[in-house]
Design an enzyme around this catalytic site. Structure first.
Site, PDB file in Angstrom:
ATOM      1  N   ASN A  61      40.940 -22.523 -51.449  1.00  0.00           N
ATOM      2  CA  ASN A  61      41.595 -23.837 -51.532  1.00  0.00           C
ATOM      3  C   ASN A  61      42.906 -23.704 -52.301  1.00  0.00           C
ATOM      4  OD1 ASN A  61      41.086 -24.411 -54.471  1.00  0.00           O
ATOM      5  ND2 ASN A  61      38.979 -24.112 -53.767  1.00  0.00           N
ATOM      6  N   ASP A  69      26.049 -25.538 -58.234  1.00  0.00           N
ATOM      7  CA  ASP A  69      27.033 -26.267 -59.041  1.00  0.00           C
ATOM      8  C   ASP A  69      27.030 -25.666 -60.453  1.00  0.00           C
ATOM      9  OD1 ASP A  69      28.376 -28.167 -60.701  1.00  0.00           O
ATOM     10  OD2 ASP A  69      28.160 -29.611 -59.074  1.00  0.00           O
ATOM     11  N   LYS A  91      31.111 -39.216 -60.761  1.00  0.00           N
ATOM     12  CA  LYS A  91      30.948 -37.763 -60.854  1.00  0.00           C
ATOM     13  C   LYS A  91      30.484 -37.346 -62.250  1.00  0.00           C
ATOM     14  CE  LYS A  91      33.431 -35.385 -58.039  1.00  0.00           C
ATOM     15  NZ  LYS A  91      34.601 -34.786 -57.368  1.00  0.00           N
ATOM     16  N   LYS A  99      27.187 -35.163 -62.649  1.00  0.00           N
ATOM     17  CA  LYS A  99      27.235 -33.806 -63.217  1.00  0.00           C
ATOM     18  C   LYS A  99      26.497 -33.727 -64.554  1.00  0.00           C
ATOM     19  CE  LYS A  99      30.356 -32.104 -60.206  1.00  0.00           C
ATOM     20  NZ  LYS A  99      30.380 -30.821 -59.509  1.00  0.00           N
TER      21      LYS A  99
HETATM   22  N1  CTP Z   1      32.075 -27.462 -60.067  1.00  0.00           N
HETATM   23  C1  CTP Z   1      31.323 -26.357 -60.404  1.00  0.00           C
HETATM   24  N2  CTP Z   1      30.612 -25.690 -59.460  1.00  0.00           N
HETATM   25  C2  CTP Z   1      30.607 -26.099 -58.169  1.00  0.00           C
HETATM   26  C3  CTP Z   1      31.363 -27.240 -57.805  1.00  0.00           C
HETATM   27  C4  CTP Z   1      32.092 -27.885 -58.775  1.00  0.00           C
HETATM   28  O1  CTP Z   1      31.326 -25.965 -61.587  1.00  0.00           O
HETATM   29  N3  CTP Z   1      29.911 -25.430 -57.294  1.00  0.00           N
HETATM   30  C5  CTP Z   1      32.796 -28.191 -61.102  1.00  0.00           C
HETATM   31  C6  CTP Z   1      34.285 -28.100 -61.025  1.00  0.00           C
HETATM   32  O2  CTP Z   1      34.782 -27.004 -61.758  1.00  0.00           O
HETATM   33  C7  CTP Z   1      34.699 -29.427 -61.630  1.00  0.00           C
HETATM   34  C8  CTP Z   1      33.615 -30.368 -61.197  1.00  0.00           C
HETATM   35  O3  CTP Z   1      32.485 -29.556 -60.949  1.00  0.00           O
HETATM   36  O4  CTP Z   1      34.660 -29.399 -63.038  1.00  0.00           O
HETATM   37  C9  CTP Z   1      33.943 -31.245 -60.018  1.00  0.00           C
HETATM   38  O5  CTP Z   1      33.940 -30.531 -58.848  1.00  0.00           O
HETATM   39  P1  CTP Z   1      34.203 -31.199 -57.417  1.00  0.00           P
HETATM   40  O6  CTP Z   1      34.175 -30.105 -56.426  1.00  0.00           O
HETATM   41  O7  CTP Z   1      35.444 -32.009 -57.467  1.00  0.00           O
HETATM   42  O8  CTP Z   1      33.021 -32.143 -57.285  1.00  0.00           O
HETATM   43  P2  CTP Z   1      31.919 -32.219 -56.197  1.00  0.00           P
HETATM   44  O9  CTP Z   1      30.653 -32.326 -56.902  1.00  0.00           O
HETATM   45  O10 CTP Z   1      32.061 -31.101 -55.232  1.00  0.00           O
HETATM   46  O11 CTP Z   1      32.212 -33.596 -55.497  1.00  0.00           O
HETATM   47  P3  CTP Z   1      33.003 -33.968 -54.153  1.00  0.00           P
HETATM   48  O12 CTP Z   1      33.242 -32.700 -53.395  1.00  0.00           O
HETATM   49  O13 CTP Z   1      32.123 -34.922 -53.522  1.00  0.00           O
HETATM   50  O14 CTP Z   1      34.286 -34.587 -54.640  1.00  0.00           O
END
Ligand code: CTP
Length: 406
Positions: free
Chosen positions: A213, A311, A346, A350
């Protein structure tokens, strides 16, 4: 952002070929808003002229304790009293030896001795041949100077003007500048360990292709730098980005989300703060092909099956250390719209006390941003600014939170 606005630095030069770098360093200090008073030893004047240093600092250079320009003829008192710090760059082996013994044979050493110890810190940037640096006498002097409260900066490694290769080069001007800025930063996170993730992840499809990305990693690297300057021990787990590692930060390079999870899990046990700025891929191909996926001539695109990545933030936030309050977890959210609502949801999903929202497409790859800090009480905006300034503000905010919950 002029990071040294209002600071007055006495820049001392002693004899060494690294004097040529001191000219650039002087310029860098001035560019950051500092006023600079250059003081040179006679040996330094063999390498670079006072004219050069006067032109760059915009002030007459001092080199003699008998300078009649001072009404009381006491430049060692007058010049050292108004300084916020004395920085000697380059600092020769001989000058360090003089300082260890309280020698005051020239204006610069006299100033170092005469400075009020509690008000005017002394920073030294050693520069010398590798054998001179490694010599037990020099290392003994370095240890003694540190014990006396002097900040002895590190040395660089590499080719030396004498033709030899090794430790002893003076740090580069930008490295010295970073050290001076860090020196003046309030030590809000002294004694704390901070773990930061940054950048994108790369999920391999085959040996040459993958899914990634647009995250540049700049925000996370700026946060790691600000935390280090605030006195923390910082580990930065970085996805594939080519940004330079902030000084003093331990960097662990990773590629996939799984690599990042493994690295974070390995480092989280001693951490006090975890800041997850990485744009971790939510999905990865179920299996990466061992060989490059080739066109088969049918015109059909290959079908890829995906599986969800763990996550990392939510996993760390559920750990006993985070649940007990010993580890403060901070998440980031890169949203495209409805920042407050999405970031609020979120944060709860989280399971973290603080979630920092930003509009991803408005900031990816750029040097500035705006942040929304969302916690259980509500939201606070850090208005549009450089990522550098936002990182400093965010670290101050986090330091305040952990000091009030400790
Ligand atoms: N993050 C993480 N591990 C993942 C995905 C996300 O640690 N596998 C962490 C990112 O570093 C950030 C936060 O979670 O601090 C938000 O990630 P994001 O990708 O924006 O959130 P999602 O849960 O994926 O939500 P969405 O895609 O629905 O926006």
């Amino acid at each position: 952002m002029n990071e040294l606005n209002g600071k007055h630095i006495v820049l001392g030069l002693t004899g060494g070929i690294a004097c040529y770098k001191a000219a650039d360093f002087c310029r860098a200090l001035v560019k950051e808003g500092a006023t600079v008073q250059v003081v040179m030893t006679a040996a330094a004047e063999q390498f670079i002229t006072p004219v050069t240093m006067q032109a760059l600092s915009n002030r007459p250079v001092y080199s003699s304790q008998w300078d009649t320009r001072e009404a009381n003829n006491m430049p060692h008192i007058n010049l050292s009293r108004e300084a916020d710090a004395i920085v000697v760059a380059p600092c020769s082996a001989d000058f360090m030896a003089q300082l260890v013994h309280g020698g005051a044979g020239d204006l610069l050493s006299l100033m170092c001795l005469a400075r009020p110890l509690d008000k005017v810190p002394l920073l030294l940037a050693p520069a010398m041949n590798r054998e001179m640096w490694a010599h037990p006498a020099t290392q003994r002097n370095v240890a003694q100077l540190k014990a006396d409260g002097t900040t002895v900066l590190g040395v660089g490694q590499g080719d030396q003007a004498c033709g030899e290769t090794g430790d002893g080069r003076m740090l580069e001007p930008q490295e010295l500048l970073a050290e001076v800025i860090a020196f003046f930063s309030p030590k809000l996170l002294a004694g704390k360990q901070v773990l930061v993730t940054a950048g994108p992840t790369f999920e391999a499809m085959d040996p040459v292709r993958g899914i990634t990305n647009l995250s540049s990693g700049k925000m996370g690297f700026a946060i790691a730098r600000a935390a280090q300057e605030a006195g923390a021990q910082v580990t930065l787990v970085a996805g594939p980005v080519s940004l330079p590692t902030p000084r003093g930060v331990t960097r662990v390079n990773v590629s996939s989300a799984q690599n990042m999870l493994d690295a974070v899990t390995g480092c989280a046990s001693g951490a006090h703060v975890f800041i997850a700025t990485a744009a971790v891929a939510d999905w990865r191909p179920v299996s990466a092909s061992a060989h490059k996926l080739k066109k088969d001539g049918s015109g059909q695109a290959p079908t890829l099956a995906f599986t969800e990545n763990t996550d990392i933030l939510a996993t760390v936030a559920q750990s006993p250390r985070a649940q007990s309050g010993a580890l403060f977890c901070v998440g980031f959210a890169a949203e495209s719209h409805d920042l407050l609502a999405n970031a609020t949801a979120k944060r709860i999903r989280k399971g973290v006390p603080l979630l920092v929202g930003n509009i991803g497409p408005a900031t990816f790859g750029l040097d500035d941003n705006a942040l929304l800090l969302v916690d259980a009480q509500g939201a606070r905006e850090l208005p549009h600014a450089s990522k550098r300034l936002l990182a400093i503000q965010l670290i101050a905010d986090i330091a305040h939170r952990i000091s009030t919950t400790a």
